[in-house]
Enzyme design. Structure first.
Site, PDB file in Angstrom:
ATOM      1  N   ASP A  35       0.830  -1.213   0.000  1.00 29.99           N
ATOM      2  CA  ASP A  35       0.000   0.000   0.000  1.00 29.99           C
ATOM      3  C   ASP A  35       0.861   1.257   0.000  1.00 29.99           C
ATOM      4  OD1 ASP A  35      -2.627  -1.361   2.120  1.00 29.99           O
ATOM      5  OD2 ASP A  35      -2.150  -1.635   0.008  1.00 29.99           O
ATOM      6  N   SER A  80     -15.391  -8.210  20.387  1.00 30.30           N
ATOM      7  CA  SER A  80     -15.941  -9.508  19.991  1.00 30.30           C
ATOM      8  C   SER A  80     -16.152 -10.309  21.275  1.00 30.30           C
ATOM      9  CB  SER A  80     -15.033 -10.226  19.004  1.00 30.30           C
ATOM     10  OG  SER A  80     -13.743 -10.284  19.512  1.00 30.30           O
ATOM     11  N   GLU A 109     -28.116 -16.625  17.403  1.00 29.94           N
ATOM     12  CA  GLU A 109     -27.912 -16.231  16.002  1.00 29.94           C
ATOM     13  C   GLU A 109     -26.764 -17.026  15.403  1.00 29.94           C
ATOM     14  OE1 GLU A 109     -27.189 -11.970  16.021  1.00 29.94           O
ATOM     15  OE2 GLU A 109     -28.582 -11.747  17.691  1.00 29.94           O
ATOM     16  N   LYS A 111     -23.404 -17.757  13.861  1.00 31.16           N
ATOM     17  CA  LYS A 111     -22.178 -16.963  13.884  1.00 31.16           C
ATOM     18  C   LYS A 111     -21.618 -16.950  12.474  1.00 31.16           C
ATOM     19  CE  LYS A 111     -17.842 -16.447  16.427  1.00 31.16           C
ATOM     20  NZ  LYS A 111     -17.011 -16.233  15.262  1.00 31.16           N
ATOM     21  N   ASP A 113     -19.352 -16.452   9.318  1.00 30.17           N
ATOM     22  CA  ASP A 113     -17.901 -16.562   9.190  1.00 30.17           C
ATOM     23  C   ASP A 113     -17.387 -15.601   8.123  1.00 30.17           C
ATOM     24  OD1 ASP A 113     -15.405 -17.406   9.739  1.00 30.17           O
ATOM     25  OD2 ASP A 113     -15.595 -19.390   8.838  1.00 30.17           O
ATOM     26  N   TYR A 218     -26.459  -7.424  12.380  1.00 29.51           N
ATOM     27  CA  TYR A 218     -26.836  -8.108  13.615  1.00 29.51           C
ATOM     28  C   TYR A 218     -26.705  -7.272  14.888  1.00 29.51           C
ATOM     29  CZ  TYR A 218     -21.806  -9.374  13.304  1.00 29.51           C
ATOM     30  OH  TYR A 218     -20.455  -9.357  13.159  1.00 29.51           O
ATOM     31  N   LYS A 283     -26.902 -14.048  22.837  1.00 26.28           N
ATOM     32  CA  LYS A 283     -26.942 -12.697  23.412  1.00 26.28           C
ATOM     33  C   LYS A 283     -28.134 -12.607  24.359  1.00 26.28           C
ATOM     34  CE  LYS A 283     -25.342 -10.817  18.996  1.00 26.28           C
ATOM     35  NZ  LYS A 283     -25.796 -10.201  17.749  1.00 26.28           N
ATOM     36  N   LYS A 307     -18.570 -22.033  19.441  1.00 24.78           N
ATOM     37  CA  LYS A 307     -17.968 -22.425  18.152  1.00 24.78           C
ATOM     38  C   LYS A 307     -18.225 -23.907  17.893  1.00 24.78           C
ATOM     39  CE  LYS A 307     -14.529 -20.387  16.446  1.00 24.78           C
ATOM     40  NZ  LYS A 307     -13.602 -19.342  16.226  1.00 24.78           N
ATOM     41  N   CYS A 401      13.105 -33.481 -12.162  1.00 25.67           N
ATOM     42  CA  CYS A 401      11.711 -33.676 -12.546  1.00 25.67           C
ATOM     43  C   CYS A 401      11.336 -35.148 -12.339  1.00 25.67           C
ATOM     44  CB  CYS A 401      11.509 -33.276 -14.000  1.00 25.67           C
ATOM     45  SG  CYS A 401       9.863 -33.689 -14.604  1.00 25.67           S
ATOM     46  N   CYS A 404      10.710 -36.558 -16.184  1.00 26.89           N
ATOM     47  CA  CYS A 404      11.730 -36.662 -17.232  1.00 26.89           C
ATOM     48  C   CYS A 404      13.142 -36.625 -16.658  1.00 26.89           C
ATOM     49  CB  CYS A 404      11.557 -35.548 -18.259  1.00 26.89           C
ATOM     50  SG  CYS A 404      11.976 -33.928 -17.620  1.00 26.89           S
ATOM     51  N   CYS A 417      10.201 -27.615 -14.043  1.00 26.60           N
ATOM     52  CA  CYS A 417      10.874 -28.455 -15.019  1.00 26.60           C
ATOM     53  C   CYS A 417      10.874 -27.642 -16.298  1.00 26.60           C
ATOM     54  CB  CYS A 417      10.095 -29.760 -15.214  1.00 26.60           C
ATOM     55  SG  CYS A 417      10.638 -30.652 -16.693  1.00 26.60           S
ATOM     56  N   CYS A 422       9.136 -32.547 -21.742  1.00 21.43           N
ATOM     57  CA  CYS A 422       8.832 -33.413 -20.596  1.00 21.43           C
ATOM     58  C   CYS A 422       7.444 -34.026 -20.791  1.00 21.43           C
ATOM     59  CB  CYS A 422       8.877 -32.592 -19.313  1.00 21.43           C
ATOM     60  SG  CYS A 422       8.228 -33.494 -17.899  1.00 21.43           S
TER      61      CYS A 422
HETATM   62  S1  IVH Z   1     -22.487  -9.597  17.675  1.00 22.20           S
HETATM   63  C1  IVH Z   1     -19.676  -7.627  20.920  1.00 22.20           C
HETATM   64  N1  IVH Z   1     -23.599 -11.341  16.137  1.00 22.20           N
HETATM   65  O1  IVH Z   1     -18.319 -13.131  15.589  1.00 22.20           O
HETATM   66  C2  IVH Z   1     -19.772  -8.489  19.719  1.00 22.20           C
HETATM   67  N2  IVH Z   1     -21.253 -11.157  16.050  1.00 22.20           N
HETATM   68  O2  IVH Z   1     -17.106 -12.753  18.745  1.00 22.20           O
HETATM   69  C3  IVH Z   1     -20.806  -7.993  18.801  1.00 22.20           C
HETATM   70  N3  IVH Z   1     -20.200 -12.604  14.376  1.00 22.20           N
HETATM   71  O3  IVH Z   1     -16.315 -10.443  15.863  1.00 22.20           O
HETATM   72  C4  IVH Z   1     -20.942  -8.848  17.655  1.00 22.20           C
HETATM   73  N4  IVH Z   1     -22.031 -13.496  13.618  1.00 22.20           N
HETATM   74  O4  IVH Z   1     -17.473 -10.675  13.659  1.00 22.20           O
HETATM   75  C5  IVH Z   1     -22.430 -10.814  16.533  1.00 22.20           C
HETATM   76  N5  IVH Z   1     -24.754 -12.784  14.745  1.00 22.20           N
HETATM   77  C6  IVH Z   1     -23.608 -12.264  15.162  1.00 22.20           C
HETATM   78  C7  IVH Z   1     -22.384 -12.643  14.597  1.00 22.20           C
HETATM   79  C8  IVH Z   1     -21.209 -12.075  15.078  1.00 22.20           C
HETATM   80  C9  IVH Z   1     -20.739 -13.448  13.492  1.00 22.20           C
HETATM   81  C10 IVH Z   1     -18.749 -12.393  14.516  1.00 22.20           C
HETATM   82  C11 IVH Z   1     -18.337 -10.976  14.724  1.00 22.20           C
HETATM   83  C12 IVH Z   1     -17.593 -10.939  16.032  1.00 22.20           C
HETATM   84  C13 IVH Z   1     -17.498 -12.384  16.444  1.00 22.20           C
HETATM   85  C14 IVH Z   1     -18.095 -12.585  17.821  1.00 22.20           C
END
Ligand code: IVH
Length: 658
Positions: A35, A80, A109, A111, A113, A218, A283, A307, A401, A404, A417, A422
């Site tokens: 960058d 997080s 909810e 999670k 990825d 979310y 939550k 997880k 290789c 060959c 190679c 080859c």
């Molecule tokens: S709520 C204070 N809701 O998972 C955390 N996070 O540790 C507020 N993630 O870094 C986030 N799905 O990137 C929340 N339905 C969901 C999520 C979510 C994925 C991720 C998010 C966060 C980590 C949670």
């Protein structure tokens, strides 16, 4: 400072770095350095446009381009959650919550990825988007986020609000993205998360725009400002504002039993979801409770991330097998006892190159864990060193290789190679030449090419077009009858009339993938024009960089290659661009033909559809766009009816094409 010299230097450094990053998957400089160089170059070019070079990487931009990622301080820290992995930990979490909020209920909810993002709206208009960064300071990625289809640029209410959520790439976009990268000889993304992260960290927004990212909302950091009392109302509110939310999958739970059964049921759905998830976020639903629970130094107390157990399986590394690609690149591959991972049995995974093997310290005999990156490509996650017995054999890069025997040459991180004759390279080159996206010679698959090569029927590309001289002998071979040989010979014959881009891609010119071949064919129309073009002229073509230009020029200046092209011409191969005018119209569609058509020959219709970007296949699946049905259709028609696939009659063909 000698400005002209510095501009040249920067141009070269950046072009080389891009190449290493995208093509060789072996970055030599950090993103930050990249960058910094890029910004320095942009600034110098702005000030001294007269010194800007034709092959400047800054030429390759489209859409909105920023010259660096501005830092953004989050209004409140983007935290997080702590991660937990089992039922005991869920129970402890619940117990802890109940000490403060005895009657707590939870929203559950998926999670997502991907990577978290913060979106700021003023009077309902998106004004800024940022990455999480270190939680306090993130990077401004507004230009890229604006291209995400599921991000509303204008909300349904004219309010000021910050919305947080996950930026992610669906499984479908990921597959498409990697397919394209493969076609273009670019390094593949290991999983959708990396692909999403790589896409938002692009200075040029047209890149992100093409990648098909999404945003799942979310979280609202200050929900009380909108009179929201619970997290489930916050999710509802987000949906009303126009955001994509997981409203069909989100759940509520009153106790740990309900939490666990939600986790189990989501786990079962996981493979069928259109996006990757790696767990469940719990939550506390009441925002009053949430406020009471507050935060520790690091994380919120009111939520936690469960997880899923990683979808990894253990197996034993039996062998490291080196393969030779058509460019001569040597790839070490892990060959292991077959194991079931995410829905299929795998026994092989790439180990990329020497550095990768040495970093991981893989040894034959090791117990290794395997997973499917992005649920598609098997990868070796780690070596279980604690399970070593002492009998394992350390990795050693080969020097010659495997096919060959010629001495390998190291270029950057890879060994090559360099022997043009080859057999492994020849066979790979022939396979590439005949494959679906190049000359599309039906019936000339990998195994047959290998056999024909070993039997001496095909040694070079031009021999493919002389196979008819061996018709009698071929018919004698086991597994071949007159009919299959006739079919093969006719698809070879048909391939002669492919448009220029197909044969250009098929020749296997280094760095010329499907897309580049198309750009060149469209621009130059005939191979003769392309042969005449200078390297500099090539560099001026949009989407053609210095590396590609050099490689094309080199290939088309080589006597051997030119004589191959002449030979193919004399055999009757077309080397002109056939402008159908509508070529990409049917891109991404798949058709199946069944029954006897009156107006078209089957091969002819296949060609027409393919020239417009469609695929024509033999079997009807859920993914088939439509089945074109002639007289006396076979079982494919029944299957299409059963699967509810579109059925087209001969009279619909014109409509499809146009
Ligand atoms: S709520 C204070 N809701 O998972 C955390 N996070 O540790 C507020 N993630 O870094 C986030 N799905 O990137 C929340 N339905 C969901 C999520 C979510 C994925 C991720 C998010 C966060 C980590 C949670």
């Amino acid at each position: 400072m000698d400005i002209k010299k510095r501009i040249k230097e920067l141009t070269d450094i950046i072009n080389k770095a891009s190449m290493e990053y995208y093509v060789n998957d072996n970055p030599s400089i950090t993103d930050q350095e990249y960058d910094d160089y890029y910004i320095e170059l942009l600034n110098l070019e702005k000030k001294y446009p007269e010194y800007k070079l034709k092959n400047s990487p800054t030429n390759k931009v489209g859409g909105q381009v920023v010259d660096k990622f501005e830092k953004v301080t989050h209004k409140s820290p983007m935290l997080s959650f702590d991660d937990i992995f089992n039922e005991d930990e869920i129970e402890s979490f619940d117990e802890r919550i109940r000490k403060t909020s005895p009657n707590a209920t939870y929203t559950l909810e998926p999670k997502m990825d991907g990577l978290s993002g913060s979106l700021i709206y003023e009077k309902g208009i998106l004004i800024r988007a940022a990455t999480r960064g270190d939680g306090i300071i993130g990077e401004d990625i507004t230009h890229n986020v604006k291209t995400i289809k599921s991000v509303p640029l204008k909300l349904n209410k004219e309010i000021d609000i910050e919305v947080r959520g996950e930026i992610y790439m669906s499984k479908k976009s990921f597959k498409k993205c990697n397919e394209e990268r493969k076609q273009n000889n670019e390094a593949l993304f290991a999983n959708p998360r990396n692909a999403a992260a790589g896409s938002v960290r692009q200075l040029d927004s047209s890149v992100a725009a093409k990648r098909g990212l999404d945003f799942m909302a979310y979280f609202i950091p200050n929900p009380d400002e909108y009179g929201i009392k619970t997290q489930s109302d916050a999710l509802k509110f987000l949906k009303e504002l126009g955001f994509l939310t997981n409203y069909k999958l989100n759940g509520l739970a009153k106790n740990t039993d309900e939490i666990i059964s939600y986790i189990e049921s989501l786990g079962e759905k996981r493979d069928d979801l259109p996006f990757e998830i790696d767990g469940v976020v719990l939550k506390v639903n009441s925002l009053e409770d949430e406020a009471k629970l507050g935060f520790t130094q690091r994380v919120p107390r009111w939520g936690i991330a469960y997880k899923f157990p990683a979808k990894e399986v253990l197996t034993k590394l039996k062998e490291i097998k080196f393969t030779v690609g058509r460019t001569g690149k040597i790839t070490p591959n892990a060959i292991f006892d077959p194991v079931h991972v995410s829905g299929s049995v795998v026994s092989k995974a790439t180990l990329h190159n020497e550095d990768y093997c040495l970093d991981k310290d893989v040894r034959v005999g090791d117990v290794i864990s395997i997973r499917k990156a992005g649920d598609v490509i098997p990868e070796v996650v780690e070596v279980k060193k604690e399970r070593r017995t002492g009998d394992e054999i350390p990795f050693k890069m080969i020097e010659n290789c495997p096919m060959c025997g010629s001495k390998l040459v190291k270029e950057d991180a890879n060994y090559f190679c360099k022997n043009n004759s080859c057999p492994a390279r020849k066979i790979e080159g022939l396979i590439h030449f005949a494959s679906r996206d190049t000359m599309n010679i039906d019936g000339l698959g990998e195994r047959i090419i290998e056999d024909f090569y070993n039997m001496g029927f095909i040694k070079d590309i031009s021999d493919i077009y002389r196979l008819d001289n061996h018709k009698e002998e071929l018919m004698e071979l086991e597994g071949f009858g007159e009919k299959s040989i006739n079919n093969l010979l006719s698809s070879i014959e048909n391939s002669k009339s492919n448009s220029l881009e197909k044969v250009l891609f098929a020749l296997g010119i280094r760095h010329v993938g499907k897309k580049t071949a198309k750009v060149l064919a469209k621009r130059y129309k005939t191979i003769d024009n392309l042969i005449k073009a200078s390297e500099e002229e090539l560099t001026n073509v949009n989407d053609i960089g210095a590396i590609i230009a050099k490689s094309v020029k080199e290939y088309l200046s080589n006597e051997e290659n030119l004589s191959l092209i002449n030979e193919l011409k004399s055999i009757g191969l077309n080397f002109e661009y056939l402008d159908t005018g509508l070529d990409d119209k049917l891109e991404g569609m798949t058709f199946v033909l069944t029954g006897t058509l009156q107006k078209y020959k089957r091969e002819e219709l296949t060609k027409i559809l393919e020239n417009k970007g469609a695929k024509v296949t033999n079997s009807v699946t859920k993914k088939t766009t439509g089945v074109i049905v002639g007289d006396k259709p076979g079982s494919k028609y029944d299957k299409a009816l059963k699967l509810g696939i579109n059925i087209y009659k001969e009279e619909d063909i014109e409509n499809i094409i146009n």
